[in-house]
Design an enzyme around this catalytic site. Structure first.
Site, mmCIF file in Angstrom:
data_model
loop_
_atom_site.group_PDB
_atom_site.id
_atom_site.type_symbol
_atom_site.label_atom_id
_atom_site.label_comp_id
_atom_site.label_asym_id
_atom_site.label_seq_id
_atom_site.Cartn_x
_atom_site.Cartn_y
_atom_site.Cartn_z
ATOM 1 N N ASP A 82 0.836 -1.198 0.000
ATOM 2 C CA ASP A 82 0.000 0.000 0.000
ATOM 3 C C ASP A 82 0.872 1.249 0.000
ATOM 4 O OD1 ASP A 82 -2.444 1.390 0.114
ATOM 5 O OD2 ASP A 82 -2.325 1.566 2.297
ATOM 6 N N HIS A 208 -9.653 4.760 -1.178
ATOM 7 C CA HIS A 208 -8.803 4.918 0.000
ATOM 8 C C HIS A 208 -9.498 5.841 0.999
ATOM 9 C CE1 HIS A 208 -4.838 3.196 -1.374
ATOM 10 N NE2 HIS A 208 -5.551 3.169 -2.489
ATOM 11 N N GLY A 209 -9.047 5.780 2.247
ATOM 12 C CA GLY A 209 -9.589 6.674 3.260
ATOM 13 C C GLY A 209 -11.003 6.340 3.679
ATOM 14 N N ALA A 210 -11.322 5.034 3.766
ATOM 15 C CA ALA A 210 -12.701 4.630 4.079
ATOM 16 C C ALA A 210 -12.981 4.535 5.574
ATOM 17 C CB ALA A 210 -13.015 3.294 3.409
ATOM 18 N N ALA A 232 -7.632 1.493 7.439
ATOM 19 C CA ALA A 232 -6.406 1.467 8.248
ATOM 20 C C ALA A 232 -6.634 2.120 9.607
ATOM 21 C CB ALA A 232 -5.263 2.160 7.504
#
EC number: 4.1.2.40
Length: 284
Positions: A82, A208-210, A232
């Site tokens: 990632d 991304h950024g969920a 994350a």
């Protein structure tokens, strides 16, 4: 047979109308929770690691752990690089057995982004390694990379097609209003932009950024073409908060095998919810 590329996973998700969650792992306990929960829910998942995670744990160690756990649970797993930025670093990890890569050159001008990504794609495809790249740039912090909100920008739908065709990538990460980290308030996602990108690009799309997004927003992005959901911060926060609470209530605790159980339980709740939100239970 157990450590696989993400290409087939994401193509299956695209055809099936669901998304595959990619969980960034930071320690053994995170990996245990992700794999155990995925296996119990028969859900496809991706084990993701930033450069910092691979440095912390060691590439060979991570590969051995993923392989061993995939065999133990008879559950295919993908291990994914990632937000990797350096060609030599990616090449070394691919030669160690990694079969899924995100090359992040989104901070570069468009033409340079294409050039950097294509170099990685040409190398990785020789090893049957799937490649994700990002067009547009999310705000927030991922690993050691900090992007101010003023420097973040959304994905241009027309450029997205040119980018995909010029690079030969297998999946495209898009910027539609999410950010790395947790949200102080609910973000306003640009669903119409995502719909336009879907019309221009037929690749599996990545969000991304969920961390912290509502179930409704996640499921709406999936309807509009998102096939991979990255999580994350939500896992890190669940782990650290549960651990802090336990040690506050049990200041005498000294055995990690005991006090880490609360952290694992909190992460398990996150993982099971994300899998349910992605609609991938029973799809492995």
């Amino acid at each position: 047979m157990y450590v696989v590329s993400t290409k087939q996973m994401l193509n299956n998700a695209q055809r099936g109308g669901y998304a595959v969650p990619a969980f960034n792992i930071h320690n053994l306990e995170t990996m245990q929770v992700v794999v155990e929960t995925a296996a119990s829910m028969h859900a496809p998942v991706i084990i993701a690691g930033t450069p910092g995670t691979f440095t912390h744990a060691g590439t060979e160690n991570l590969m051995a752990l993923v392989s061993a756990m995939a065999k133990q649970y008879h559950h295919p797993l993908a291990i994914h690089l990632d937000h990797h930025t350096k060609f030599d670093d990616i090449a070394q990890k691919v030669r160690s057995g990694v079969r899924s890569v995100m090359i992040d050159a989104s901070h570069l001008p468009f033409a340079q982004n294409i050039s950097r990504v294509k170099e990685v794609v040409d190398f990785c495809h020789r090893f049957d390694v799937s490649v994700e790249a990002e067009l547009g740039q999310l705000g927030g912090q991922e690993d050691d990379v900090q992007v101010n909100e003023a420097d973040a920008f959304y994905t241009n739908p027309a450029q997205a097609r040119e980018f995909a065709e010029a690079t030969g990538i297998d999946s495209l990460a898009v910027a539609i209003g999410t950010a790395h980290g947790m949200y102080a308030s609910a973000p306003a996602l640009d669903f119409s932009r995502l719909e336009n990108i879907r019309q221009w690009v037929n690749l599996p799309l990545v969000l991304h950024g969920a961390s912290g997004l509502s179930t409704k927003d996640i499921q709406q992005t999936i309807k509009l073409g998102i096939c991979k959901i990255n999580v994350a911060t939500e896992l890190k926060n669940a782990f650290s908060q549960a651990l802090k609470n336990y040690l506050t209530e049990h200041p005498e605790a000294t055995d990690p095998r005991d006090y880490l159980q609360s952290a694992k339980s909190a992460m398990r709740d996150v993982v099971s919810k994300v899998i349910a939100d992605c609609g991938c239970e029973g799809r492995a």
